[in-house]
Design an enzyme around this catalytic site. Structure first.
Site, PDB file in Angstrom:
ATOM      1  CB  CYS A  41      -7.281   2.969  -6.856  1.00  0.00           C
ATOM      2  SG  CYS A  41      -8.724   3.056  -7.905  1.00  0.00           S
ATOM      3  CB  ILE A 186     -11.097  11.882   0.496  1.00  0.00           C
ATOM      4  CG1 ILE A 186     -10.394  11.344  -0.759  1.00  0.00           C
ATOM      5  CG2 ILE A 186     -11.206  10.786   1.557  1.00  0.00           C
ATOM      6  CD1 ILE A 186      -8.966  10.882  -0.537  1.00  0.00           C
ATOM      7  N   GLY A 187     -13.110  13.888   1.962  1.00  0.00           N
ATOM      8  CA  GLY A 187     -13.864  14.274   3.155  1.00  0.00           C
ATOM      9  C   GLY A 187     -15.351  14.406   2.857  1.00  0.00           C
ATOM     10  N   GLY A 274      -5.747  15.425   2.826  1.00  0.00           N
ATOM     11  CA  GLY A 274      -4.911  15.208   1.654  1.00  0.00           C
ATOM     12  C   GLY A 274      -3.948  14.054   1.812  1.00  0.00           C
ATOM     13  CB  ALA A 323      -7.612   6.009 -10.072  1.00  0.00           C
ATOM     14  CG  HIS A 447     -36.249  14.846 -25.661  1.00  0.00           C
ATOM     15  ND1 HIS A 447     -36.052  15.818 -24.704  1.00  0.00           N
ATOM     16  CD2 HIS A 447     -37.570  14.532 -25.648  1.00  0.00           C
ATOM     17  CE1 HIS A 447     -37.223  16.087 -24.134  1.00  0.00           C
ATOM     18  NE2 HIS A 447     -38.156  15.319 -24.691  1.00  0.00           N
TER      19      HIS A 447
HETATM   20  C1  LIG Z   1     -10.708   7.167   0.043  1.00  0.00           C
HETATM   21  C2  LIG Z   1     -10.141   7.472  -1.314  1.00  0.00           C
HETATM   22  C3  LIG Z   1     -10.988   7.597  -2.390  1.00  0.00           C
HETATM   23  C4  LIG Z   1     -10.481   7.848  -3.649  1.00  0.00           C
HETATM   24  N1  LIG Z   1     -11.353   7.961  -4.687  1.00  0.00           N
HETATM   25  C5  LIG Z   1     -10.882   8.209  -5.915  1.00  0.00           C
HETATM   26  C6  LIG Z   1     -11.768   8.272  -7.025  1.00  0.00           C
HETATM   27  O1  LIG Z   1     -12.981   8.100  -6.887  1.00  0.00           O
HETATM   28  N2  LIG Z   1     -11.255   8.514  -8.248  1.00  0.00           N
HETATM   29  C7  LIG Z   1      -9.909   8.713  -8.438  1.00  0.00           C
HETATM   30  O2  LIG Z   1      -9.488   8.943  -9.566  1.00  0.00           O
HETATM   31  N3  LIG Z   1      -9.037   8.652  -7.404  1.00  0.00           N
HETATM   32  C8  LIG Z   1      -9.501   8.398  -6.164  1.00  0.00           C
HETATM   33  N4  LIG Z   1      -8.618   8.289  -5.131  1.00  0.00           N
HETATM   34  C9  LIG Z   1      -7.170   8.479  -5.412  1.00  0.00           C
HETATM   35  C10 LIG Z   1      -6.591   7.220  -6.017  1.00  0.00           C
HETATM   36  O3  LIG Z   1      -6.785   6.153  -5.120  1.00  0.00           O
HETATM   37  C11 LIG Z   1      -5.115   7.411  -6.323  1.00  0.00           C
HETATM   38  O4  LIG Z   1      -4.953   8.544  -7.136  1.00  0.00           O
HETATM   39  C12 LIG Z   1      -4.544   6.206  -7.049  1.00  0.00           C
HETATM   40  O5  LIG Z   1      -4.700   5.040  -6.284  1.00  0.00           O
HETATM   41  C13 LIG Z   1      -3.052   6.416  -7.362  1.00  0.00           C
HETATM   42  O6  LIG Z   1      -2.570   5.294  -8.014  1.00  0.00           O
HETATM   43  P1  LIG Z   1      -1.036   4.875  -7.928  1.00  0.00           P
HETATM   44  O7  LIG Z   1      -0.919   3.681  -8.820  1.00  0.00           O
HETATM   45  O8  LIG Z   1      -0.172   6.031  -8.184  1.00  0.00           O
HETATM   46  O9  LIG Z   1      -0.770   4.460  -6.403  1.00  0.00           O
HETATM   47  P2  LIG Z   1      -1.534   3.550  -5.354  1.00  0.00           P
HETATM   48  O10 LIG Z   1      -2.895   3.186  -5.794  1.00  0.00           O
HETATM   49  O11 LIG Z   1      -1.370   4.234  -4.057  1.00  0.00           O
HETATM   50  O12 LIG Z   1      -0.693   2.204  -5.355  1.00  0.00           O
HETATM   51  C14 LIG Z   1       0.623   2.136  -4.920  1.00  0.00           C
HETATM   52  C15 LIG Z   1       0.924   0.734  -4.463  1.00  0.00           C
HETATM   53  O13 LIG Z   1       2.323   0.634  -4.269  1.00  0.00           O
HETATM   54  C16 LIG Z   1       2.557  -0.218  -3.168  1.00  0.00           C
HETATM   55  N5  LIG Z   1       3.905   0.063  -2.665  1.00  0.00           N
HETATM   56  C17 LIG Z   1       4.380   1.210  -2.126  1.00  0.00           C
HETATM   57  N6  LIG Z   1       5.696   1.090  -1.835  1.00  0.00           N
HETATM   58  C18 LIG Z   1       6.053  -0.160  -2.197  1.00  0.00           C
HETATM   59  C19 LIG Z   1       7.271  -0.866  -2.154  1.00  0.00           C
HETATM   60  N7  LIG Z   1       8.392  -0.302  -1.711  1.00  0.00           N
HETATM   61  N8  LIG Z   1       7.272  -2.142  -2.599  1.00  0.00           N
HETATM   62  C20 LIG Z   1       6.153  -2.740  -3.061  1.00  0.00           C
HETATM   63  N9  LIG Z   1       4.967  -2.101  -3.138  1.00  0.00           N
HETATM   64  C21 LIG Z   1       4.925  -0.827  -2.715  1.00  0.00           C
HETATM   65  C22 LIG Z   1       1.467   0.149  -2.195  1.00  0.00           C
HETATM   66  O14 LIG Z   1       1.245  -0.918  -1.275  1.00  0.00           O
HETATM   67  C23 LIG Z   1       0.280   0.353  -3.143  1.00  0.00           C
HETATM   68  O15 LIG Z   1      -0.452  -0.836  -3.278  1.00  0.00           O
HETATM   69  C24 LIG Z   1      -9.087   7.996  -3.851  1.00  0.00           C
HETATM   70  C25 LIG Z   1      -8.209   7.858  -2.767  1.00  0.00           C
HETATM   71  C26 LIG Z   1      -8.733   7.590  -1.515  1.00  0.00           C
HETATM   72  C27 LIG Z   1      -7.789   7.419  -0.366  1.00  0.00           C
END
Ligand SMILES: Cc1cc2nc3c(=O)[nH]c(=O)nc-3n(C[C@H](O)[C@H](O)[C@H](O)COP(=O)(O)OP(=O)(O)OC[C@H]3O[C@@H](n4cnc5c(N)ncnc54)[C@H](O)[C@@H]3O)c2cc1C
Length: 468
Positions: A41, A186-187, A274, A323, A447
């Site tokens: 994120c 995203i696209g 995706g 996120a 308004h």
């Molecule tokens: C281009 C793009 C735009 C987006 N825009 C939006 C938006 O506007 N609004 C929205 O709500 N969502 C958006 N998203 C989706 C959003 O980014 C994700 O839903 C969110 O980041 C998920 O959070 P998370 O904490 O589950 O995982 P992540 O944010 O993916 O974080 C997981 C972390 O775990 C770490 N990790 C993985 N395995 C290990 C390991 N074994 N040891 C140590 N660290 C590890 C990774 O390095 C990563 O930093 C977007 C995604 C993309 C790709």
């Protein structure tokens, strides 16, 4: 030292869970393999894409949106390197913010790749190959997701010509032509960025509609708006090959319903089909943690995996990959671990597309209500009839409110329009409290605001709007 909680992954799920747990008195460590905190994120997702969306929108606005307001400016000049520097500085400020919050809450941030050795034990290997083992009462898997690729098609993503979203937010020049494979959020967001900066963008999407899963009327009208902005669409099209060719790439696709294949060429192809849960190298198999049939960590209603003391949240588990969904799960889980009653209401999770106009939605779509056999009523109000929208020349779009026919309880709200991503939250609060369209329609709205269209759509749902 033994921890109460070790969180693997510092994305919005992991870092928020860690902070909440620390606030509730737990001793917490977060393991992150990336050089900076904040996950997909903050580093390569929500935040950098929104920085580029805003900057490119300003560029497009300066080029086309000001003369009618009596503001005459010379044609804007693009400084892409500076725009990218703006994006990078926003990312830096945000990821440093997470480091600050870890310190403030006395959370140990540990750089390295985490692997679950067994319940209560996480091995962390840093860049130098050194390993330490953390002992903990509880483990949270918050490892997020990665780019999924195109089902059944081998694609070599080089992040220069054939790019995922990560390369798509870091191009060093505006492509003349860009093909976006996948008409999802995203696209369309990144396609909008490059289209505004001058690329000819063509979207190729498998489904018959863009933004699959969104309300059908919303996605149809939104597609028309994007087409007016110059984007082209090939819907119901199955991509069969993406290959590099010369300095660019070729995309071959055929109608899903059958028919002749065609091939388009572009300078850059963005693969935005995706994301999939990220569990590689986590040691889940050895630790006996079960996955579901889509490779996600399987959890129960309290984020528990099948192994006692191991939990999972965010993109790596079921539910929308968003996120704020990950954050809310992080908070709820920390509360559960502290003996409280953490809970996430999955019926009220807003979704926003940060294009221009924005698209925002919460609750059920008309298609979902029909499929579930729920009798409902719908009220709509267009921004063309809203004074503030006229004043700002942002009359594209509408608000739609869906409410139960018998009880009038609001079941879904869908907005296409300028600022939709902010307006949707009054609907979310209303729905959290089980409110009706009459409640919304009788709530005084300032308004002139765009939000008056939300009120009018609610009035249209339970009786009649005033201004139409
Ligand atoms: C281009 C793009 C735009 C987006 N825009 C939006 C938006 O506007 N609004 C929205 O709500 N969502 C958006 N998203 C989706 C959003 O980014 C994700 O839903 C969110 O980041 C998920 O959070 P998370 O904490 O589950 O995982 P992540 O944010 O993916 O974080 C997981 C972390 O775990 C770490 N990790 C993985 N395995 C290990 C390991 N074994 N040891 C140590 N660290 C590890 C990774 O390095 C990563 O930093 C977007 C995604 C993309 C790709």
């Amino acid at each position: 030292m033994a921890y109460d909680l070790v969180v693997i992954g510092s994305g919005p799920g992991g870092y928020v869970c860690a902070i909440k747990a620390a606030q509730l008195g737990m001793k917490v460590a977060v393991v992150e393999k990336r050089a900076t905190y904040g996950g997909t994120c903050l580093n390569v997702g929500c935040i950098p894409s929104k920085a580029l969306l805003h900057a490119s929108e300003m560029f497009a606005h300066a080029a086309h949106g000001m003369a009618d307001l009596g503001v005459e400016v010379p044609a804007p000049k693009l400084n892409l390197a500076k725009m990218m520097a703006h994006k990078d500085s926003v990312v830096k400020a945000n990821v440093e913010g997470v480091s600050f919050l870890f310190k403030k809450n006395k959370i140990d941030g540990i750089q390295g790749t985490g692997k679950i050795v067994a319940a209560g034990k996480v091995a962390v290997t840093n860049e130098k190959g050194e390993e330490q083992v953390l002992e903990t009462k509880n483990i949270v898997i918050a490892t997020g997701s990665e780019v999924a690729g195109i089902p059944g098609v081998a694609v070599e993503i080089d992040e220069k010509v054939i790019v995922s979203s990560t390369g798509g937010i870091a191009l060093d020049k505006v492509p003349g032509k860009m093909i976006v494979v996948g008409g999802g959020v995203i696209g369309l967001e990144l396609g909008s960025v490059w289209s505004r900066l001058g690329a000819k963008v063509t979207v190729v999407e498998y489904l018959d509609t863009i933004l699959g899963g969104m309300d059908g009327e919303v996605s149809k009208q939104f597609q028309r708006m994007l087409a007016k902005q110059g984007m082209e669409f090939n819907l119901g099209a199955k991509v069969t090959a993406v290959v590099k060719s010369g300095n660019g790439a070729k995309v071959t696709f055929e109608p899903v319903k059958g028919g002749e294949a065609q091939t388009l060429e572009a300078d850059v192809v963005l693969v935005a089909t995706g994301r999939k849960p990220y569990t590689a190298g986590l040691g889940l198999e050895e630790a006996g943690v079960a996955l579901d049939n889509r490779g996600r960590v399987e959890i129960d209603g309290h984020f528990r995996t099948n192994v006692a003391g191991i939990y999972a949240i965010g993109d790596v588990v079921k539910g929308p990959m968003l996120a704020h969904k990950a954050e809310d799960e992080g908070v709820a889980l920390a509360e559960i671990l502290a003996g409280q009653h953490g809970h996430v209401n999955y019926d009220v999770i807003p979704g926003v597309v940060y294009t221009q106009p924005e698209v925002a939605s919460v609750g059920k779509t008309e298609e979902e209500l029909k499929a579930a056999g729920v009798s409902y009523k719908a009220g709509k109000f267009p921004f063309t009839a809203n004074g503030r929208a006229r004043a700002m020349q942002v009359t594209d779009g509408f608000v739609k409110v869906l409410a139960d026919k018998e009880t009038d309880r609001v079941l879904g709200v869908h907005i296409v329009g300028f600022g939709a991503g902010e307006m949707i939250h009054e609907a979310a609060v209303l729905m959290e409290f089980g409110g009706s369209s009459e409640d919304l329609g009788r709530t005084c709205h300032a308004h002139p605001t765009m939000s008056e269209a939300v009120k009018e759509a609610a009035l249209a749902t339970f009786f009649k709007p005033i201004h139409m």
